[in-house]
Enzyme design. Structure first.
Site, mmCIF file in Angstrom:
data_model
loop_
_atom_site.group_PDB
_atom_site.id
_atom_site.type_symbol
_atom_site.label_atom_id
_atom_site.label_comp_id
_atom_site.label_asym_id
_atom_site.label_seq_id
_atom_site.Cartn_x
_atom_site.Cartn_y
_atom_site.Cartn_z
ATOM 1 N N GLN A 1 11.552 10.385 16.044
ATOM 2 C CA GLN A 1 11.680 9.067 16.037
ATOM 3 C C GLN A 1 12.510 8.495 15.427
ATOM 4 O O GLN A 1 12.823 8.415 14.017
ATOM 5 C CB GLN A 1 10.415 8.684 15.181
ATOM 6 C CG GLN A 1 9.592 7.250 15.787
ATOM 7 C CD GLN A 1 8.860 6.895 14.803
ATOM 8 O OE1 GLN A 1 8.911 6.605 13.975
ATOM 9 N NE2 GLN A 1 6.971 6.766 15.414
ATOM 10 N N LYS B 1 -17.553 6.519 1.249
ATOM 11 C CA LYS B 1 -17.054 8.011 0.665
ATOM 12 C C LYS B 1 -17.871 9.161 0.854
ATOM 13 O O LYS B 1 -17.650 10.229 -0.067
ATOM 14 C CB LYS B 1 -17.231 8.043 -1.830
ATOM 15 C CG LYS B 1 -16.491 7.108 -1.709
ATOM 16 C CD LYS B 1 -15.209 7.109 -1.448
ATOM 17 C CE LYS B 1 -14.559 6.317 -2.443
ATOM 18 N NZ LYS B 1 -13.557 6.867 -3.727
ATOM 19 N N TYR C 1 8.576 -3.562 12.647
ATOM 20 C CA TYR C 1 10.019 -2.811 12.604
ATOM 21 C C TYR C 1 11.384 -3.049 13.041
ATOM 22 O O TYR C 1 10.571 -4.178 14.231
ATOM 23 C CB TYR C 1 10.472 -0.916 12.694
ATOM 24 C CG TYR C 1 9.343 -0.473 11.819
ATOM 25 C CD1 TYR C 1 9.340 -0.812 9.922
ATOM 26 C CD2 TYR C 1 8.849 0.615 11.742
ATOM 27 C CE1 TYR C 1 9.137 -0.452 8.729
ATOM 28 C CE2 TYR C 1 7.287 0.970 10.311
ATOM 29 C CZ TYR C 1 8.159 0.793 9.118
ATOM 30 O OH TYR C 1 8.001 1.568 8.159
ATOM 31 N N ARG D 1 6.511 3.901 20.964
ATOM 32 C CA ARG D 1 5.460 3.426 20.217
ATOM 33 C C ARG D 1 5.218 1.741 19.351
ATOM 34 O O ARG D 1 6.471 1.605 19.148
ATOM 35 C CB ARG D 1 5.815 4.855 18.501
ATOM 36 C CG ARG D 1 3.864 3.749 18.063
ATOM 37 C CD ARG D 1 4.549 5.284 16.732
ATOM 38 N NE ARG D 1 2.480 5.395 15.839
ATOM 39 C CZ ARG D 1 2.390 5.791 14.796
ATOM 40 N NH1 ARG D 1 3.652 6.140 13.572
ATOM 41 N NH2 ARG D 1 1.082 6.176 14.998
ATOM 42 N N ARG E 1 -2.737 12.416 9.177
ATOM 43 C CA ARG E 1 -2.880 12.797 7.498
ATOM 44 C C ARG E 1 -3.642 13.762 7.439
ATOM 45 O O ARG E 1 -3.818 14.493 6.519
ATOM 46 C CB ARG E 1 -3.687 11.226 6.813
ATOM 47 C CG ARG E 1 -2.870 11.097 6.471
ATOM 48 C CD ARG E 1 -2.903 9.588 5.911
ATOM 49 N NE ARG E 1 -3.903 8.292 7.026
ATOM 50 C CZ ARG E 1 -4.638 7.360 6.553
ATOM 51 N NH1 ARG E 1 -5.088 7.628 5.478
ATOM 52 N NH2 ARG E 1 -5.076 7.289 7.463
ATOM 53 N N CYS F 1 -7.954 8.629 0.940
ATOM 54 C CA CYS F 1 -7.629 7.917 -0.468
ATOM 55 C C CYS F 1 -6.403 6.810 -1.154
ATOM 56 O O CYS F 1 -6.363 6.156 -1.405
ATOM 57 C CB CYS F 1 -7.829 8.953 -1.640
ATOM 58 S SG CYS F 1 -7.015 10.507 -1.327
ATOM 59 N N CYS G 1 -1.380 9.701 -1.041
ATOM 60 C CA CYS G 1 -0.171 9.972 -0.035
ATOM 61 C C CYS G 1 1.077 9.155 -0.162
ATOM 62 O O CYS G 1 1.597 8.597 -0.206
ATOM 63 C CB CYS G 1 -0.423 11.013 0.838
ATOM 64 S SG CYS G 1 -1.665 9.540 1.955
ATOM 65 N N ALA H 1 -21.618 28.081 -18.892
ATOM 66 C CA ALA H 1 -20.806 28.996 -19.871
ATOM 67 C C ALA H 1 -20.077 29.199 -21.358
ATOM 68 O O ALA H 1 -19.709 27.774 -21.745
ATOM 69 C CB ALA H 1 -19.480 29.365 -19.496
ATOM 70 N N CYS I 1 -0.680 14.927 -1.620
ATOM 71 C CA CYS I 1 -2.015 14.854 -0.929
ATOM 72 C C CYS I 1 -2.692 14.755 -1.834
ATOM 73 O O CYS I 1 -2.766 16.036 -2.641
ATOM 74 C CB CYS I 1 -1.632 15.813 0.187
ATOM 75 S SG CYS I 1 -4.161 15.540 0.969
#
Length: 646
Positions: free
Chosen positions: A103, A432, A174, A222, A320, A346, A349, A459, A361
């Site tokens: 790219q 979530k 961009y 793109r 992702r 979340c 990243c 335990a 991640c």
């Protein structure tokens, strides 16, 4: 095969792809400091090719060393010296019958002068990106012409390295997008004004690549089909752009949307639903004959198949999803979806990447470290020896998984009736649900690896001693912090965990949530449905650990729900229907009405318990909150790394 369309062959120009899965460009920071394809970068892409991806599009690749720096450790294609390592990258991907595009990218006004060695950033016009906040210098006509040649040079380098094609990045605000959009292009020369003049810059790039690389060398572009800003490109403009680009002889359109100023539309947090922007790609596809690639926040293979069936696009971009699980394609193809780790949205990243650190991640602790943590490097020396893992939260489960792969007999103890630990309350606030799926996936992994799971078992030293273990991993999590203030042990005080777990039900009350971190804010959103809520935070800001778009959206929802946020205040006392607060800056006190006080100040390590295990066994390792309170990502990474060498 379950997903017939997803795993059918496809073509971009004359290039045949083995399936419809495309890995879109995502910045990583894995390249070497001088822009070469490092061993880490090559292995990262190789793992996604091995995992079943049909086409990989590299991260933003620099074509200009002076003003085109978009990130640290950025892949670069500015001279022939980069060809040898790019060739190694192409070879690594090709061995799995996966194709790869580079790219080509220039950030324009969406970068920082500190990345350019102090040089002023550049753009088509002196328009400030509100996120960056720096005034760019307008490129001269001659500089625009020279920049066109740099894009073409990047394509020639890619072709000479054996790369299968290129993608021109004309999206996300961009440089090329800035030429196309009336929001950022105010020029009066041949590169500004009407639609065709604004398209001239990319036109010259495309024609230059076709001339130097040949008519059949694949070119994808793109685009942002909708910039989601007031005076920017709208969908009808995106359609016009796509049709015009097709007329220039490109081979595919990659449909995205947004700019830095509408960033949550580019990199969607958990509150954005799968397929929310499918209308954009669908509209473009209806108006062009060349293949359309599109990203759509896809997490599940079924969602990808549905988009193909609906003719939203010809290829689906899984971004992702393939960061989280490089085997995304193979697990979908071979019926192993229960083992497919999925993105939880979340934004950890990109928070890490924005700090100038390599991509990381929450869910995949080996992302970018595949040269270290891989099946070839893992020492399978467990020999059936017993290892006890105390605590079935995300860290404990990750440690148990790695230890089992090493050949240990792992006994995992969890005091609750289900595995998941803090994830079982972290998944209760709105948006979530993917955390619930993470729990399910981790549990499935443990079962496949043969981990012995003992739930409803707290335990202690004696329980573990009975196993005569080789060693012990302690991942017991932390205990809620309870401040030492008058009245804190009253019946009107509880913890955020009590609320989220359903242990405590609160309705029709005036509630004070003490702590403005992630837990406090999310608990407040849950409580605000039935109560009047005030968040009390000692610092001057709340939610500072959250990624900007996540934080902004959460605060907006809290404001809409009538939640009051009180910063610069700390809790100093609790009484029957009232709390006493101290003002941080002045130390003065004030009183507030509060029927219920909910503590969300954080957790502390359970030192007494961990000390008991450390004294009783020779080989003990603490991970996650048991060692030091932190994020889920940190617990997963630490558990993975320590289990790898335990």
């Amino acid at each position: 095969m379950k997903y017939q369309k997803l795993f059918s062959k496809g073509k971009i120009g004359n290039l045949e792809l083995k399936n419809r899965i495309v890995m879109p460009a995502m910045g990583t920071g894995f390249a070497s400091f001088n822009g070469e394809a490092s061993d880490e970068l090559i292995r990262y892409y190789e793992e996604r090719a091995k995992g079943g991806c049909g086409l990989i599009i590299t991260e933003i690749t620099r074509i200009d060393d002076e003003t085109g720096i978009g990130m640290s450790n950025q892949l670069t294609a500015t001279s022939g010296k980069y060809i040898p390592r790019l060739t190694r990258l192409a070879d690594a991907v090709h061995r799995y019958d996966t194709k790869i595009f580079i790219q080509l990218h220039h950030p324009g006004n969406e970068t920082y002068s500190r990345l350019l060695g102090g040089r002023q950033i550049v753009a088509p016009s002196p328009v400030v990106c509100k996120v960056v906040g720096e005034m760019p210098r307008e490129l001269t006509t001659a500089e625009c012409e020279a920049m066109v040649k740099k894009f073409v040079t990047g394509a020639v380098i890619a072709k000479n390295a054996g790369i299968d094609g290129v993608e021109i990045h004309a999206a996300h605000g961009y440089l090329i997008n800035q030429f196309i959009s009336p929001h950022t292009n105010k020029r009066t020369d041949k590169y500004g004004g009407d639609f065709y003049n604004r398209m001239r810059f990319i036109t010259e790039i495309i024609l230059g690549i076709r001339y130097t690389c040949g008519q059949s060398f694949p070119i994808s572009v793109r685009i942002s089909a909708d910039e989601f800003i007031d005076d920017g490109l709208k969908l009808e403009d995106g359609i016009k752009v796509a049709r015009y680009l097709e007329s220039l002889g490109i081979h595919a359109i990659n449909v995205s949307c947004g700019t830095y100023e509408s960033g949550h539309t580019i990199i969607e947090p958990s509150f954005m639903e799968e397929g929310w922007k499918k209308h954009l790609a669908k509209a473009i596809k209806k108006n062009v004959k060349i293949p359309v690639i599109a990203v759509n926040t896809i997490k599940h293979p079924a969602a990808a198949e549905a988009l193909l069936e609906e003719e939203v696009s010809d290829f689906v971009g899984i971004g992702r999803g393939q960061l989280v699980d490089p085997q995304w394609g193979n697990k979908a193809k071979y019926g192993k979806e229960e083992l497919l780790r999925k993105c939880i949205g979340c934004m950890y990243c990109f928070k890490i990447a924005n700090q100038g650190r390599p991509l990381a991640c929450t869910v995949n602790p080996i992302l970018g470290r595949e040269t270290i943590y891989n099946d070839k490097n893992i020492v399978k020396d467990g020999e059936g020896k017993t290892v006890a893992v105390i605590g079935g939260g995300p860290g404990g489960m990750q440690a148990a998984y790695v230890l089992a792969k090493r050949g240990f007999h792992v006994v995992l103890f969890e005091k609750e009736k289900v595995l998941g630990g803090t994830l079982n309350v972290a998944d209760r606030p709105p948006h979530k649900a993917m955390i619930t799926e993470l729990i399910q996936t981790q549990v499935a992994e443990l079962r496949v690896q043969g981990v012995e799971i003992q739930i409803n078992t707290e335990a202690d030293v004696d329980t573990v001693k009975a196993l005569n273990p080789y060693g012990v991993i302690v991942a017991v999590g932390g205990s809620p912090i309870v401040p030492n203030v008058p009245g804190i042990d009253g019946p009107n005080v509880c913890t955020a965990e009590d609320v989220l777990s359903g242990k405590v039900s609160i309705e029709g009350k005036q509630v004070a949530v003490i702590g403005g971190g992630v837990t406090g804010l999310e608990t407040s959103e849950v409580l605000a449905k039935e109560n009047k809520v005030t968040v009390v935070e000692m610092m001057n800001e709340v939610g500072t650990s959250l990624y900007a778009s996540v934080r902004g959206a959460l605060l907006k929802r809290l404001a809409a729900a009538g939640v009051e946020i009180l910063t610069g205040h700390g809790l100093s006392g609790v009484s029957d229907r009232e709390i006493t607060l101290s003002i941080t800056e002045t130390a003065h006190s004030e009183k507030r009405k509060a029927d219920i006080v909910v503590l969300a100040i954080g957790v502390r390590s359970r030192k007494k318990l961990t000390d008991e295990f450390e004294k009783a066994f020779d080989k003990v390792t603490l991970v996650g909150d048991a060692r030091k309170p932190g994020l889920i990502a940190e617990a997963m990474r630490e558990a993975n790394d320590k289990a790898f060498v335990f």
